[in-house]
Design a protein around this motif. Structure first.
Motif, PDB file in Angstrom:
ATOM      1  N   TYR A 172       0.243  13.427  39.828  1.00  0.00           N
ATOM      2  CA  TYR A 172       0.045  12.907  38.472  1.00  0.00           C
ATOM      3  C   TYR A 172       1.340  12.962  37.669  1.00  0.00           C
ATOM      4  CZ  TYR A 172      -1.290  12.423  33.650  1.00  0.00           C
ATOM      5  OH  TYR A 172      -1.348  12.003  32.344  1.00  0.00           O
ATOM      6  N   VAL A 197       3.544  10.094  38.592  1.00  0.00           N
ATOM      7  CA  VAL A 197       3.094   8.824  38.015  1.00  0.00           C
ATOM      8  C   VAL A 197       3.380   8.791  36.519  1.00  0.00           C
ATOM      9  CG1 VAL A 197       1.064   7.403  37.503  1.00  0.00           C
ATOM     10  CG2 VAL A 197       1.320   8.439  39.765  1.00  0.00           C
ATOM     11  N   ALA A 217       5.015   3.751  33.793  1.00  0.00           N
ATOM     12  CA  ALA A 217       4.101   2.611  33.931  1.00  0.00           C
ATOM     13  C   ALA A 217       2.792   2.975  33.235  1.00  0.00           C
ATOM     14  CB  ALA A 217       3.857   2.282  35.398  1.00  0.00           C
ATOM     15  N   ASP A 233      -0.011   1.494  32.359  1.00  0.00           N
ATOM     16  CA  ASP A 233      -1.301   1.095  32.924  1.00  0.00           C
ATOM     17  C   ASP A 233      -1.687   1.988  34.105  1.00  0.00           C
ATOM     18  OD1 ASP A 233       0.897   0.041  34.301  1.00  0.00           O
ATOM     19  OD2 ASP A 233      -0.330  -1.542  35.215  1.00  0.00           O
ATOM     20  N   GLN A 234      -0.713   2.316  34.937  1.00  0.00           N
ATOM     21  CA  GLN A 234      -0.986   3.182  36.081  1.00  0.00           C
ATOM     22  C   GLN A 234      -1.219   4.632  35.640  1.00  0.00           C
ATOM     23  OE1 GLN A 234      -1.508   2.005  39.124  1.00  0.00           O
ATOM     24  NE2 GLN A 234      -1.156  -0.031  38.230  1.00  0.00           N
ATOM     25  N   THR A 235      -0.532   5.022  34.586  1.00  0.00           N
ATOM     26  CA  THR A 235      -0.703   6.386  34.077  1.00  0.00           C
ATOM     27  C   THR A 235      -2.119   6.604  33.563  1.00  0.00           C
ATOM     28  OG1 THR A 235       1.639   6.533  33.463  1.00  0.00           O
ATOM     29  CG2 THR A 235       0.133   8.070  32.396  1.00  0.00           C
ATOM     30  N   ARG A 281      -4.893   5.088  34.533  1.00  0.00           N
ATOM     31  CA  ARG A 281      -5.804   5.200  35.672  1.00  0.00           C
ATOM     32  C   ARG A 281      -5.641   6.553  36.359  1.00  0.00           C
ATOM     33  NH1 ARG A 281      -5.623   0.075  39.535  1.00  0.00           N
ATOM     34  NH2 ARG A 281      -7.252   1.374  40.495  1.00  0.00           N
ATOM     35  N   ALA A 282      -4.399   6.966  36.512  1.00  0.00           N
ATOM     36  CA  ALA A 282      -4.140   8.264  37.140  1.00  0.00           C
ATOM     37  C   ALA A 282      -4.701   9.400  36.289  1.00  0.00           C
ATOM     38  CB  ALA A 282      -2.642   8.455  37.346  1.00  0.00           C
TER      39      ALA A 282
END
Length: 243
Positions: free
Chosen positions: A139, A142, A147, A149-151, A153-154
């Protein structure tokens, strides 16, 4: 540190004596090297501080060395997790991770007080310790990648997993305490059986009063015990007169 220095000096001294006794040469040099290593290892072992679990020596406790090793691994895991938490930016993820640290710390303290329960802690660290660190490390990577958007979700996935891990740690502590309680119940049953063989039995009303969390003094007055056929209340003579 002092033990290491003493071991090094002892190894050199033994090597010198061996070289002198053997008369030098390649044979003496080889023997000196072997003796130096053995001397270093031996003195290091003898001067190593005795490991403790709480205030007790690990060597004085059944499976004490295994328990001490397990506690060391658990503390190391918690330290690694705290370092990763310090690098975590999101406050919610930090809070969930902190909850795992607290729950694991409670389990560690229980094992320190009850070393025989070390197997529960060992299971938790073996199965979940590495996974917890891997999760947080991933995590953090990330989160620092930049990023958003990816953060997000993560973050959701990490929080869900951390909540499960926190419940797991609390559950492992509950299992460890349950084992302690079951051992207590077995001891209690053994005492009751032995006492009954000598003619002493707990009065049912008193026992039920304790189980219900009633007033202790009231329980004694209402019940007491039955001994040798005499019903006893608060006063033995009074109990005999009633009998």
């Amino acid at each position: 540190m002092v033990g290491t220095i003493l071991a090094f000096i002892a190894g050199l001294a033994l090597a010198g004596v061996t070289f002198w006794i053997s008369g030098g040469g390649l044979l003496g040099l080889g023997a000196s090297a072997v003796v130096a290593v053995l001397g270093y290892v031996g003195v290091s072992y003898l001067t190593a501080p005795e490991r403790k679990i709480g205030q007790l020596l690990a060597s004085a406790i059944p499976n004490g060395q295994q328990a001490a090793d397990t506690l060391d691994r658990a503390r190391s895991c918690v330290d690694d997790m705290q370092r990763l938490i310090a690098r975590t930016l999101d406050p919610q993820v930090r809070k969930e991770a902190d909850d795992i640290v607290v729950a694991t710390g409670s389990l560690i303290r229980f094992v320190e007080a009850n070393p025989s329960s070390y197997d529960t802690l060992r299971h938790f660290i073996n199965v979940y310790g590495g996974q917890s660190l891997k999760l947080l490390r991933g995590y953090v990577d990330v989160e620092h990648a930049g990023a958003p958007d990816q953060t997000e979700r993560a973050k959701a996935e990490t929080i869900e997993a951390l909540q499960v891990l926190e419940k797991t740690a609390a559950g492992e502590l509950s299992h460890a305490v349950e084992s302690k309680r079951l051992a207590l119940s077995a001891d209690s049953d053994a005492i009751v059986r032995l006492a009954s063989m000598d003619g002493y039995t707990a009065d049912r009303e008193t026992a039920d009063g304790y189980a219900a969390g009633g007033n202790t003094a009231g329980g004694h007055k209402a019940g007491g015990y039955v001994a040798g056929g005499y019903a006893s209340g608060g006063n033995d003579d009074h109990g005999k007169e009633q009998a």
